[in-house]
Design a protein around this motif. Structure first.
Motif, PDB file in Angstrom:
ATOM      1  N   ALA A  92       0.889  -1.202   0.199  1.00  0.00           N
ATOM      2  CA  ALA A  92       0.023   0.044  -0.081  1.00  0.00           C
ATOM      3  C   ALA A  92       0.868   1.253  -0.013  1.00  0.00           C
ATOM      4  O   ALA A  92       1.811   1.255   0.616  1.00  0.00           O
ATOM      5  CB  ALA A  92      -0.827   0.071   1.312  1.00  0.00           C
ATOM      6  N   THR A  93       0.696   2.035  -0.765  1.00  0.00           N
ATOM      7  CA  THR A  93       1.356   3.337  -1.152  1.00  0.00           C
ATOM      8  C   THR A  93       0.459   4.616  -0.671  1.00  0.00           C
ATOM      9  O   THR A  93      -0.449   4.421  -1.648  1.00  0.00           O
ATOM     10  CB  THR A  93       2.100   3.507  -2.325  1.00  0.00           C
ATOM     11  OG1 THR A  93       2.868   2.454  -2.818  1.00  0.00           O
ATOM     12  CG2 THR A  93       2.750   4.972  -2.555  1.00  0.00           C
ATOM     13  N   ILE A  94       0.938   5.333   0.112  1.00  0.00           N
ATOM     14  CA  ILE A  94       0.038   6.622   0.446  1.00  0.00           C
ATOM     15  C   ILE A  94       0.665   7.587   0.049  1.00  0.00           C
ATOM     16  O   ILE A  94       2.001   7.884   0.454  1.00  0.00           O
ATOM     17  CB  ILE A  94      -0.101   6.783   1.740  1.00  0.00           C
ATOM     18  CG1 ILE A  94      -1.232   5.494   2.235  1.00  0.00           C
ATOM     19  CG2 ILE A  94      -0.683   8.101   2.452  1.00  0.00           C
ATOM     20  CD1 ILE A  94      -1.422   5.683   3.842  1.00  0.00           C
ATOM     21  N   ASP A 106       5.799   9.919  -0.409  1.00  0.00           N
ATOM     22  CA  ASP A 106       5.405   8.549  -0.809  1.00  0.00           C
ATOM     23  C   ASP A 106       5.897   7.638   0.215  1.00  0.00           C
ATOM     24  O   ASP A 106       7.105   7.546   0.605  1.00  0.00           O
ATOM     25  CB  ASP A 106       5.679   8.166  -2.254  1.00  0.00           C
ATOM     26  CG  ASP A 106       5.126   8.860  -3.138  1.00  0.00           C
ATOM     27  OD1 ASP A 106       4.128   9.594  -2.807  1.00  0.00           O
ATOM     28  OD2 ASP A 106       5.801   8.875  -4.275  1.00  0.00           O
ATOM     29  N   VAL A 107       4.866   7.046   1.027  1.00  0.00           N
ATOM     30  CA  VAL A 107       5.251   5.827   1.997  1.00  0.00           C
ATOM     31  C   VAL A 107       4.412   4.677   1.613  1.00  0.00           C
ATOM     32  O   VAL A 107       3.130   4.306   1.235  1.00  0.00           O
ATOM     33  CB  VAL A 107       4.812   6.186   3.193  1.00  0.00           C
ATOM     34  CG1 VAL A 107       5.198   5.161   4.372  1.00  0.00           C
ATOM     35  CG2 VAL A 107       5.454   7.479   3.791  1.00  0.00           C
ATOM     36  N   THR A 108       5.473   3.369   1.251  1.00  0.00           N
ATOM     37  CA  THR A 108       4.977   2.220   0.870  1.00  0.00           C
ATOM     38  C   THR A 108       5.234   1.311   1.889  1.00  0.00           C
ATOM     39  O   THR A 108       6.140   1.053   2.113  1.00  0.00           O
ATOM     40  CB  THR A 108       5.708   1.724  -0.265  1.00  0.00           C
ATOM     41  OG1 THR A 108       5.389   2.778  -1.432  1.00  0.00           O
ATOM     42  CG2 THR A 108       5.030   0.431  -1.005  1.00  0.00           C
ATOM     43  N   GLY A 109       4.269   0.620   2.271  1.00  0.00           N
ATOM     44  CA  GLY A 109       4.331  -0.561   3.241  1.00  0.00           C
ATOM     45  C   GLY A 109       4.005  -1.880   2.597  1.00  0.00           C
ATOM     46  O   GLY A 109       2.904  -1.929   1.875  1.00  0.00           O
ATOM     47  N   VAL A 139      10.080   4.706   2.108  1.00  0.00           N
ATOM     48  CA  VAL A 139       9.911   6.168   2.301  1.00  0.00           C
ATOM     49  C   VAL A 139      10.525   7.131   1.298  1.00  0.00           C
ATOM     50  O   VAL A 139      11.860   7.031   1.133  1.00  0.00           O
ATOM     51  CB  VAL A 139       9.883   6.810   3.518  1.00  0.00           C
ATOM     52  CG1 VAL A 139       9.658   8.430   3.702  1.00  0.00           C
ATOM     53  CG2 VAL A 139       9.377   5.849   4.605  1.00  0.00           C
ATOM     54  N   SER A 140       9.785   7.724   0.504  1.00  0.00           N
ATOM     55  CA  SER A 140      10.575   8.659  -0.490  1.00  0.00           C
ATOM     56  C   SER A 140      10.070  10.033  -0.544  1.00  0.00           C
ATOM     57  O   SER A 140       8.831  10.113  -0.093  1.00  0.00           O
ATOM     58  CB  SER A 140      10.395   7.888  -2.148  1.00  0.00           C
ATOM     59  OG  SER A 140       8.962   7.799  -2.557  1.00  0.00           O
TER      60      SER A 140
END
Length: 703
Positions: free
Chosen positions: A389-391, A397-400, A448-449
């Motif tokens: 999931a990317t928010i 942008d945070v992808t978990g 985290v980007s």
């Protein structure tokens, strides 16, 4: 011989199907073709590929221009020009072993052809290897994609260090722009053991209601002979080979939402590795079925794939060695499927959510005959689910992500020789016991980007990866079972999966109008630090038995990877640099059938200019490889190899839209050198195995 029969039947079947479909598709377009109009010449430059500079991960892409024209189809050199990526490259073995960040073989790297894992391996003789070997004919390649570190989706299932996908010809690689029917022919000839290489391909597309249908078929082969090194000495273990290949792909799109591709590629070859003393007869078949549903909305970007890969091996003693393992046969069969979907949601005016999820399954089975030697029968099943999931909000942008990887392993613990322990004297060896193992892991990942400026994207990733033990490791039968027998004492049913905890820290930079109007430049800089526990190597166990064991403690592999490019139209530059420390544990017999070593540092620089409205490209390349080591028994007996720097040249001329000629010179200054990570026997022979100066001329025509 079996090699020729297989080659003829499979290529005939595939070619007949492709040409029949081509014949059916061609008239539909030919009726409305009208006058022929010349298309503009399409010039491809040195760019960042499919925007790898926009991906917050250690990814690299090599396109058709790089593979076929600048490197003359040599996929191993393409890989070695990629940061953090190398190959194990014995002169006597055309199979490709990909090394990523110092790790190779046993599934640590997922090596694929058109997304299909290639899992074949065969330990044969001292200096042999259990590494996975990928066989592909060089003319069929149009690109190589590499992901280093944790890999998302099905390609990352049960993989420790990364993935490499070798892409093959498709319809648009054959057809001229705006054309619906076409033929492409390519031919090369060279010196110093490069005899010739040739390709013939045909493709067509036609309307199909609201969609279209297209088909491509191709045949190719390459002939190579023994070559001279830089000192003018013929290298004795780089003998004759003549790989032949066929390919077909059918694309069906009833409308813009649905697409189905059916494909197959065949490879056949015969060669003599010095490590085994027997001719290897290799036949590789890879089949794919790929479906996608992409209606263009935010809920569905669905992809489903199924595949089958069969690699057959036979030892042929026609070279004069007709004892021991002459007549060995083995088949490696891999089947699998995966399904995935992407979704997108606008949570509010500033926040976007993207979901990527799916599942995958693969089954890898090896079955040998009585002369299997150190290659045990067994089946490894890998299955799992994955979700990310990317928010995205503002510049961040945070992808978990979380993946669940399950594995199960089943094999034979050993065999009684005929006439012993109740096994009938007139028959095959008798299996002793069947043993099964299974396990699972949850592997999380977070990235985290940020994009504070259009030209700047820093990122950081922390990820877990794991690799289950293979049948080759768990059911190792011992190395010299000439009568087909083996002893369970060599097994290690207690092997644990390898587990890595890794950090990737990187930054992507891109810009335009840097030195002149209209130019473009890009740069990817990354640092990786991986901690691997339970690393598996071949060593003396606590009871004094040689088997595959888990190493105590933590193996640390770290380094810096840099890749970039610049293109101003009339001139371009591309480069990659790797500075790393990836020393892995070595057992007491390291190098005899196990360890491949990555040099601590290596780099490639490619510079070129374009003339005559960019129709003519002339370039030169520098390849630097730092000091390296070939493991052998222990530290004192290992081969320490010096660094070397090689220079190559290349040129291509797009004469018109139909014809292109190209020229390559490898090792311009005829340097005498020993290739890094080329294997024990190459070093043991005492003759440097680096290819001397080699000229290759080629041409491609499209109609």
């Amino acid at each position: 011989m079996q090699y020729n029969r297989f080659h003829a039947s499979t290529l005939l079947a595939g070619s007949a199907m492709a040409l029949a479909l081509l014949a059916l598709a061609a008239p539909a377009r030919a009726q409305d073709a009208g006058p022929t109009e010349l298309q503009a010449v399409n010039v491809e430059g040195d760019s960042n590929g499919d925007s790898v500079v926009d991906i917050p991960a250690a990814v690299s892409k090599s396109d058709r221009i790089k593979v076929q024209e600048r490197y003359a189809g040599d996929a191993t050199q393409v890989l070695r020009s990629t940061p953090g990526t190398f190959t194990r490259e014995p002169a006597d073995q055309p199979g490709i072993t990909v090394n990523i960040r110092g790790m190779q073989g046993m599934g640590r790297v997922n090596s694929m052809i058109d997304g299909v894992p290639q899992t074949f391996r065969n330990l044969s003789g001292h200096g042999g290897t259990f590494d996975n070997l990928l066989y592909v004919e060089q003319n069929m390649l149009v690109g190589v994609d590499v992901t280093r570190g944790a890999v998302s989706g099905a390609e990352g299932m049960g993989t420790l260090a990364g993935a490499a996908n070798f892409r093959t010809l498709d319809v648009d690689d054959v057809l001229l722009p705006g054309k619906d029917v076409g033929v492409m022919s390519s031919v090369r000839a060279g010196t110093n053991g490069f005899d010739y290489s040739r390709l013939l391909a045909g493709a067509a597309r036609t309307d199909l209601g609201e969609g279209e249908m297209s088909v491509v078929g191709a045949l190719s082969d390459t002939k190579k002979s023994p070559y001279e090194n830089g000192a003018g000495i013929i290298y004795p273990f780089g003998g004759d080979q003549h790989p032949k290949s066929g390919l077909f792909k059918v694309n069906l799109s009833p409308n813009s939402d649905h697409k189905l591709q059916l494909g197959g590629i065949w490879y056949g070859n015969e060669f003599l590795p010095g490590t085994s003393g027997y001719n290897w007869v290799i036949n590789n078949q890879t089949y794919t079925a790929k479906y996608s549903y992409t209606p263009g909305d935010d809920l569905f970007d669905l992809h489903a794939n199924a595949y089958l890969n069969i690699t057959d091996l036979e030892f042929d003693g026609t070279n004069g060695n007709v004892t021991s393992f002459d007549g060995r046969k083995g088949t490696n069969t891999t089947t699998g499927f995966d399904i995935s979907n992407r979704m997108r949601f606008d949570l509010n005016d500033e926040t976007e959510l993207k979901l990527y999820y799916g599942a995958a399954y693969s089954r890898d089975r090896y079955k040998g005959n009585a002369k299997r030697g150190a290659n045990p029968d067994g089946t490894l099943v890998k299955a799992g689910t994955f979700a990310e999931a990317t928010i995205s909000r503002g510049i961040f942008d945070v992808t978990g992500g979380l993946r669940y990887d399950y594995w199960s392993l089943e094999g034979i613990t050993g065999y009684h020789a005929p006439g012993t322990n109740g096994c009938p004297a007139a028959g095959d060896p008798c299996p002793i016991d069947t043993l099964s193992r299974s396990g699972s892991d949850f592997n999380p990942k977070i990235t985290v980007s940020a994009r504070p400026f259009d030209w700047l994207q820093p990122y950081i990733t922390y990820a877990h990866t794991s690799r289950p033990p293979t049948a080759s490791e768990v059911f190792y039968p011992g190395g010299h079972s000439f009568d087909g027998s083996s002893d369970p004492i060599n097994n290690n049913p207690n092997l644990l999966p390898e587990k890595s905890r890794g950090v990737d820290l990187g930054v992507n930079l891109t810009g335009s109008d840097l030195l002149t109007n209209g130019d473009e430049g890009w740069l990817k800089i990354g640092y990786f630090h991986n901690r691997v526990r339970d690393y598996i190597t071949f060593d003396l166990d606590t009871d004094g038995t040689m088997r595959w064991v888990n190493v105590d403690g933590t193996t640390i592999m770290k380094g810096v990877e840099i890749e970039g490019g610049y293109d101003a139209g009339k001139y371009y530059a591309g480069f990659s640099v790797t500075i790393a420390d990836t020393a892995q544990p070595e057992g007491v017999a390291a190098g005899v059938g196990d360890v491949g070593k990555l040099p601590d540092d290596f780099a490639t620089l490619d510079l070129g200019m374009r003339f005559f409205d960019e129709a003519l490209t002339v370039g030169g390349r520098m390849r630097y490889t730092g000091k390296s080591k070939q493991a052998y028994i222990n530290e004192d007996m290992a081969y320490n190899l010096p660094s070397y720097t090689l220079f190559d040249a290349h040129a291509s001329w797009q004469i018109n839209e139909n014809a292109k000629v190209f020229f390559n010179v490898e090792n311009v200054f005829n340097k005498d050198y020993m290739k890094a990570n080329s294997g024990l026997m190459d070093n043991y022979a005492g003759i440097k195995n680096g290819r001397g100066r080699t000229f290759i001329f080629g041409a491609t025509a499209k109609f």
